[in-house]
Design a protein around this motif. Structure first.
Motif, PDB file in Angstrom:
ATOM      1  N   THR A  18       0.818  -1.212   0.000  1.00 21.32           N
ATOM      2  CA  THR A  18       0.000   0.000   0.000  1.00 21.32           C
ATOM      3  C   THR A  18       0.852   1.262   0.000  1.00 21.32           C
ATOM      4  N   ASN A  19       1.943   1.224   0.751  1.00 22.83           N
ATOM      5  CA  ASN A  19       2.783   2.417   0.913  1.00 22.83           C
ATOM      6  C   ASN A  19       4.058   2.355   0.078  1.00 22.83           C
ATOM      7  N   ALA A  20       4.075   1.510  -0.943  1.00 24.88           N
ATOM      8  CA  ALA A  20       5.292   1.342  -1.751  1.00 24.88           C
ATOM      9  C   ALA A  20       5.749   2.651  -2.388  1.00 24.88           C
ATOM     10  N   LEU A  27      13.052   6.797   0.353  1.00 17.20           N
ATOM     11  CA  LEU A  27      14.386   6.321  -0.012  1.00 17.20           C
ATOM     12  C   LEU A  27      15.080   7.293  -0.952  1.00 17.20           C
ATOM     13  N   GLY A  28      14.325   7.820  -1.895  1.00 14.81           N
ATOM     14  CA  GLY A  28      14.893   8.768  -2.848  1.00 14.81           C
ATOM     15  C   GLY A  28      15.410  10.028  -2.184  1.00 14.81           C
ATOM     16  N   ARG A  29      14.660  10.517  -1.183  1.00 13.40           N
ATOM     17  CA  ARG A  29      15.107  11.726  -0.475  1.00 13.40           C
ATOM     18  C   ARG A  29      16.382  11.457   0.323  1.00 13.40           C
ATOM     19  N   ALA A  30      16.494  10.255   0.874  1.00 12.31           N
ATOM     20  CA  ALA A  30      17.650   9.947   1.727  1.00 12.31           C
ATOM     21  C   ALA A  30      18.899   9.653   0.910  1.00 12.31           C
ATOM     22  N   ILE A  31      18.757   8.886  -0.159  1.00  8.16           N
ATOM     23  CA  ILE A  31      19.949   8.462  -0.911  1.00  8.16           C
ATOM     24  C   ILE A  31      20.035   9.137  -2.278  1.00  8.16           C
ATOM     25  N   ASP A  32      19.212  10.163  -2.473  1.00 10.11           N
ATOM     26  CA  ASP A  32      19.319  11.020  -3.660  1.00 10.11           C
ATOM     27  C   ASP A  32      19.091  10.254  -4.965  1.00 10.11           C
ATOM     28  N   GLY A  33      17.837  10.100  -5.333  1.00 12.04           N
ATOM     29  CA  GLY A  33      17.503   9.431  -6.582  1.00 12.04           C
ATOM     30  C   GLY A  33      16.011   9.162  -6.665  1.00 12.04           C
ATOM     31  N   GLU A  34      15.588   8.637  -7.808  1.00 10.85           N
ATOM     32  CA  GLU A  34      14.186   8.266  -8.002  1.00 10.85           C
ATOM     33  C   GLU A  34      14.121   6.751  -8.163  1.00 10.85           C
ATOM     34  N   TYR A  35      13.380   6.122  -7.265  1.00  7.24           N
ATOM     35  CA  TYR A  35      13.337   4.659  -7.230  1.00  7.24           C
ATOM     36  C   TYR A  35      11.895   4.178  -7.145  1.00  7.24           C
ATOM     37  N   SER A  36      11.720   2.908  -7.473  1.00  8.86           N
ATOM     38  CA  SER A  36      10.424   2.254  -7.340  1.00  8.86           C
ATOM     39  C   SER A  36      10.625   0.965  -6.559  1.00  8.86           C
ATOM     40  N   VAL A 141      10.660 -10.909   3.496  1.00  8.02           N
ATOM     41  CA  VAL A 141       9.902 -10.442   2.334  1.00  8.02           C
ATOM     42  C   VAL A 141      10.892  -9.822   1.349  1.00  8.02           C
ATOM     43  N   PRO A 142      11.083 -10.421   0.167  1.00  9.16           N
ATOM     44  CA  PRO A 142      11.962  -9.806  -0.843  1.00  9.16           C
ATOM     45  C   PRO A 142      11.327  -8.525  -1.385  1.00  9.16           C
ATOM     46  N   ILE A 143      12.123  -7.482  -1.473  1.00  7.67           N
ATOM     47  CA  ILE A 143      11.654  -6.198  -2.005  1.00  7.67           C
ATOM     48  C   ILE A 143      12.661  -5.724  -3.044  1.00  7.67           C
ATOM     49  N   ALA A 144      12.203  -5.595  -4.284  1.00  8.38           N
ATOM     50  CA  ALA A 144      13.081  -5.148  -5.364  1.00  8.38           C
ATOM     51  C   ALA A 144      13.070  -3.630  -5.424  1.00  8.38           C
ATOM     52  N   LEU A 145      14.256  -3.050  -5.380  1.00 10.55           N
ATOM     53  CA  LEU A 145      14.414  -1.600  -5.444  1.00 10.55           C
ATOM     54  C   LEU A 145      15.096  -1.258  -6.770  1.00 10.55           C
ATOM     55  N   LYS A 146      14.423  -0.459  -7.599  1.00  8.82           N
ATOM     56  CA  LYS A 146      14.945  -0.147  -8.931  1.00  8.82           C
ATOM     57  C   LYS A 146      14.890   1.345  -9.189  1.00  8.82           C
ATOM     58  N   GLY A 149      19.001   3.489 -13.152  1.00  8.92           N
ATOM     59  CA  GLY A 149      19.789   2.496 -13.869  1.00  8.92           C
ATOM     60  C   GLY A 149      20.388   1.421 -12.982  1.00  8.92           C
ATOM     61  N   LYS A 150      19.905   1.300 -11.747  1.00  6.42           N
ATOM     62  CA  LYS A 150      20.422   0.316 -10.805  1.00  6.42           C
ATOM     63  C   LYS A 150      19.268  -0.478 -10.204  1.00  6.42           C
ATOM     64  N   SER A 151      19.608  -1.599  -9.601  1.00  8.43           N
ATOM     65  CA  SER A 151      18.595  -2.408  -8.931  1.00  8.43           C
ATOM     66  C   SER A 151      19.226  -3.123  -7.748  1.00  8.43           C
ATOM     67  N   ALA A 152      18.412  -3.402  -6.749  1.00 12.35           N
ATOM     68  CA  ALA A 152      18.897  -4.078  -5.544  1.00 12.35           C
ATOM     69  C   ALA A 152      17.831  -5.044  -5.055  1.00 12.35           C
ATOM     70  N   ASP A 153      18.274  -6.225  -4.626  1.00 15.65           N
ATOM     71  CA  ASP A 153      17.385  -7.208  -4.021  1.00 15.65           C
ATOM     72  C   ASP A 153      17.428  -7.008  -2.509  1.00 15.65           C
ATOM     73  N   CYS A 154      16.442  -6.297  -1.992  1.00 15.43           N
ATOM     74  CA  CYS A 154      16.393  -5.971  -0.564  1.00 15.43           C
ATOM     75  C   CYS A 154      15.571  -7.013   0.189  1.00 15.43           C
ATOM     76  N   LEU A 155      15.651  -6.963   1.498  1.00 16.21           N
ATOM     77  CA  LEU A 155      14.896  -7.879   2.347  1.00 16.21           C
ATOM     78  C   LEU A 155      14.291  -7.119   3.518  1.00 16.21           C
TER      79      LEU A 155
END
Length: 355
Positions: A18-20, A27-36, A141-146, A149-155
């Motif tokens: 719901t809050n994705a 996350l974008g504000r903290a690490i400077d970028g636009e992510y989904s 819970v696996p959470i994909a952060l994209k 031009g980068k991606s991360a397999d988060c947990l």
């Protein structure tokens, strides 16, 4: 308040989905970028293997709920975690703290709001999970952060029983060891005397016998077992360990603390005091006649524009300004700037002859 449990899969996964969008923005504000963010299916933690995805350094966000915690990890190998996270300056520390706070309100349901939160880079994410002592039946819970031009397999992992061990040693244990190392039996007489002098000077009604016999007074305070005695003991121990020694006949300079961890134990204890934090929307003065006439449906118009920033006050002191934001279904304030203390000017008077 509910406690974290493996059985809460549905509510936690629902909150993540719901809050994705808002979590991505945080996350974008903290690490400077636009992510989904894409939230996967929950699986038992024991079904995962360390592999290369999580047995690496990365960002760990600890969300403490009661006696347990949830942990959100972002692998550093993805290139998403900024290099400054390894050694953040005060601004970076503030960013990470804000990120942890926001993710706690977004990734967990409302009945599991975190009591405490922390974000820091650690050398081995999988090792951090294991140090947290996962409870039996722990969930991941696996959470994909994209993005960018980068991606991360988060947990997102929960519940963990040792939240204080994930990103570092237990602060309480550190304070205990510091107090033990600074005990009067191991302190030098010179340091004990310096500490007693400092404590006596800071007391409103100084005890002259304490200055003459600091160690005896110290033992008496401990034996008394009162709160005042224990506080005085901690103050003297901290001052004793921090007192400067003379080098080559010259007094050594006292090192100024640059981190909270460098402060004496009794000073750090003051940081646990809870104070009211107030956000002021607007204010104005009104005649008592108008106040008496107020009733349901009455509208008070303020001169402040709805686009202006809001003031953050602590103890009647304005410390920051910010803008109103929506965090989940709650109201929040995003700090935009810190308020500088007011400057006070006093005239310089020339020295009078003969004085």
């Amino acid at each position: 308040m509910s406690e974290l449990a493996p059985s809460q899969i549905e509510s936690i996964v629902a909150a993540c989905r719901t809050n994705a969008a808002e979590a991505s923005a945080a996350l974008g504000r903290a690490i400077d970028g636009e992510y989904s963010i894409e939230v996967g299916q929950a699986v038992p933690l024991e079904s995962l293997t360390p592999g290369t995805s999580w047995a690496v350094s990365g960002l760990a966000v600890v969300l403490v709920v009661g006696n347990q915690a949830a942990l959100f990890v972002i692998p550093g190998s993805s290139g998403i975690v900024p290099s400054w996270c390894a050694s953040p300056d005060p601004t970076g520390t503030s960013k990470l703290t804000t990120l942890a706070q926001e993710l706690g309100m977004l990734l967990l349901p409302e009945d599991l709001m975190p009591d405490d939160f922390k974000a820091a880079q650690i050398k081995n994410l999988w090792g951090g999970i294991q140090r947290g002592r996962p409870a039996e039946g722990a969930i991941a819970v696996p959470i994909a952060l994209k993005g960018e031009g980068k991606s991360a397999d988060c947990l997102l992992v929960w519940p963990l029983k040792a939240s204080t061990q994930i990103v570092g040693a237990n602060p309480a244990a550190s304070e205990t060891s510091e107090a033990t190392a600074a005990s009067p039996h191991s302190a030098s007489p010179e340091n004990a005397a310096n500490a007693a002098t400092t404590a006596t000077t800071a007391t409103a009604a100084p005890d002259r016998s304490a200055s003459a016999n600091p160690q005896g007074t110290h033992k008496a305070a401990v034996a008394a077992g009162t709160e005042a005695g224990r506080a005085e003991t901690e103050a003297r121990r901290a001052e004793s360990s921090a007192a400067p020694r003379s080098i080559g006949g010259k007094p050594a300079q006292r090192r100024r603390p640059t981190r909270i961890e460098d402060l004496p134990a009794y000073t750090r204890s003051l940081l646990k005091i809870r104070v009211p934090v107030i956000v002021t929307l607007a204010e104005k003065r009104q005649p008592l006649k108008r106040i008496i006439e107020l009733g349901p449906g009455a509208i008070i118009q303020f001169d402040k524009s709805c686009e202006e920033t809001l003031d953050l006050q602590v103890g009647d002191h304005r410390i920051a300004v910010g803008e109103a934001v929506k965090v989940g279904d709650k109201f929040g304030l995003r700090i935009t700037s810190m308020a500088l203390p007011e400057e006070r000017f006093e005239p310089l008077r020339p020295a009078q002859p003969g004085r």
